[in-house]
Scaffold this active site. Structure first.
Site, PDB file in Angstrom:
ATOM      1  CE1 TYR A   1       8.139  -9.748 -23.493  1.00  0.00           C
ATOM      2  CE2 TYR A   1       8.859 -10.491 -21.343  1.00  0.00           C
ATOM      3  CZ  TYR A   1       8.917  -9.580 -22.372  1.00  0.00           C
ATOM      4  OH  TYR A   1       9.768  -8.513 -22.276  1.00  0.00           O
TER       5      TYR A   1
ATOM      6  CG  HIS B   1      -6.782   5.595   1.188  1.00  0.00           C
ATOM      7  ND1 HIS B   1      -7.099   4.687   2.172  1.00  0.00           N
ATOM      8  CD2 HIS B   1      -5.462   5.845   1.340  1.00  0.00           C
ATOM      9  CE1 HIS B   1      -6.026   4.425   2.892  1.00  0.00           C
ATOM     10  NE2 HIS B   1      -5.017   5.122   2.403  1.00  0.00           N
TER      11      HIS B   1
ATOM     12  CG  ASP C   1       2.912  -6.065 -21.683  1.00  0.00           C
ATOM     13  OD1 ASP C   1       2.325  -6.838 -22.469  1.00  0.00           O
ATOM     14  OD2 ASP C   1       3.838  -5.306 -22.026  1.00  0.00           O
TER      15      ASP C   1
ATOM     16  CG  HIS D   1      -0.911   7.548   0.439  1.00  0.00           C
ATOM     17  ND1 HIS D   1      -1.276   8.376   1.462  1.00  0.00           N
ATOM     18  CD2 HIS D   1      -1.539   6.369   0.691  1.00  0.00           C
ATOM     19  CE1 HIS D   1      -2.073   7.731   2.310  1.00  0.00           C
ATOM     20  NE2 HIS D   1      -2.238   6.504   1.861  1.00  0.00           N
TER      21      HIS D   1
ATOM     22  CG  HIS E   1      -1.648   1.307   1.396  1.00  0.00           C
ATOM     23  ND1 HIS E   1      -2.443   1.826   0.401  1.00  0.00           N
ATOM     24  CD2 HIS E   1      -1.704   2.198   2.422  1.00  0.00           C
ATOM     25  CE1 HIS E   1      -2.957   2.970   0.816  1.00  0.00           C
ATOM     26  NE2 HIS E   1      -2.527   3.222   2.034  1.00  0.00           N
TER      27      HIS E   1
HETATM   28 ZN    ZN Z   1      -3.013   4.970   3.026  1.00  0.00          ZN
END
Ligand code: ZN
Length: 237
Positions: free
Chosen positions: A227, A169, A120, A97, A95
């Site tokens: 690939y 977010h 891809d 930002h 996670h």
């Molecule tokens: Zn966050």
């Protein structure tokens, strides 16, 4: 994956967020799961990436109870746990930002699949969730963030679209392990940037044609992938 090896991989993956320019300050976290032991290793809350060591990571049981570590886990741990419980193929979650992916999340817009760079890695648009309700935020914000992600991915294969944008977010991204979740986060940020630029250049930019999306996604994924240097080879140039 054995716990010590997992600690080392999660530590390295968190530091890689900074190396790849996906985070400033402590705005991101990576976790990994040992499904045999039923434990998740995650960055501790508020600790700088430079100070991270494998031993400093927080280890929590899949049911959320503390197992090891003196430092509190990332505040986002409840979101990570919901995703691990819902999607058994996920081995690592990132996670951040990161700027462009977060711009799309703040605009509450799916990232359209405009071209082959996107195709891809993602078999279609990167989806955005609905907004959480006031009750959901008050009751259990991080856990319910996981639940709206799961709701958004209903009837989708999470391994074919290994990222989601949480509305207002930012992105949650996953992979077979922690390192792959970081790699997918790097790709997500780049395609988010390209898509933003595409929209600026053309207000009527069209999605990639289905036949080209299928060609690019399937040449790197699935039973017919060709690939790279051998069947099932990793992605990348
Ligand atoms: Zn966050």
């Amino acid at each position: 994956m054995k716990l010590q090896a997992l600690r080392e991989e999660v530590c390295r993956a968190n530091k890689d967020l900074q190396r790849h320019g996906l985070v400033i300050l402590t705005w991101g976290n990576v976790s990994g799961i040992d499904r045999g032991e039923g434990v998740v290793v995650i960055k501790p809350s508020g600790i700088s990436y430079d100070a991270l060591t494998p031993e400093s990571l927080a280890v929590v049981a899949l049911d959320g109870t503390g197992v090891e570590g003196v430092l509190q886990p990332s505040t986002d741990v409840a979101t990570h746990l919901e995703l691990y419980k819902a999607f058994p193929d996920i081995g690592g979650i990132t996670h951040t930002h990161s700027t462009y992916a977060t711009m799309w999340a703040q605009a509450c817009r799916d990232i359209p699949c405009f071209g082959t760079t996107h195709a891809d890695y993602f078999n279609g648009p990167v989806p955005v969730t609905r907004s959480l309700t006031p009750d959901e935020v008050a009751e259990a914000y991080e856990k319910n963030t996981g639940r709206v992600i799961i709701e958004r991915l209903a009837r989708m294969n999470p391994m074919e679209a290994p990222a989601v944008l949480v509305a207002h977010h930012g992105p949650f991204v996953w992979g077979a392990g922690p390192a792959q979740s970081v790699e997918n986060s790097v790709v997500l940020e780049e395609i988010a940037k390209m898509a933003a630029g595409t929209c600026m250049l053309s207000g009527s930019a069209a999605d990639i044609p289905d036949y080209l999306l299928a060609r690019h996604y399937l040449r790197k994924h699935g039973a017919q992938a060709y690939y790279g240097q051998s069947a099932g080879n990793d992605k990348g140039e």
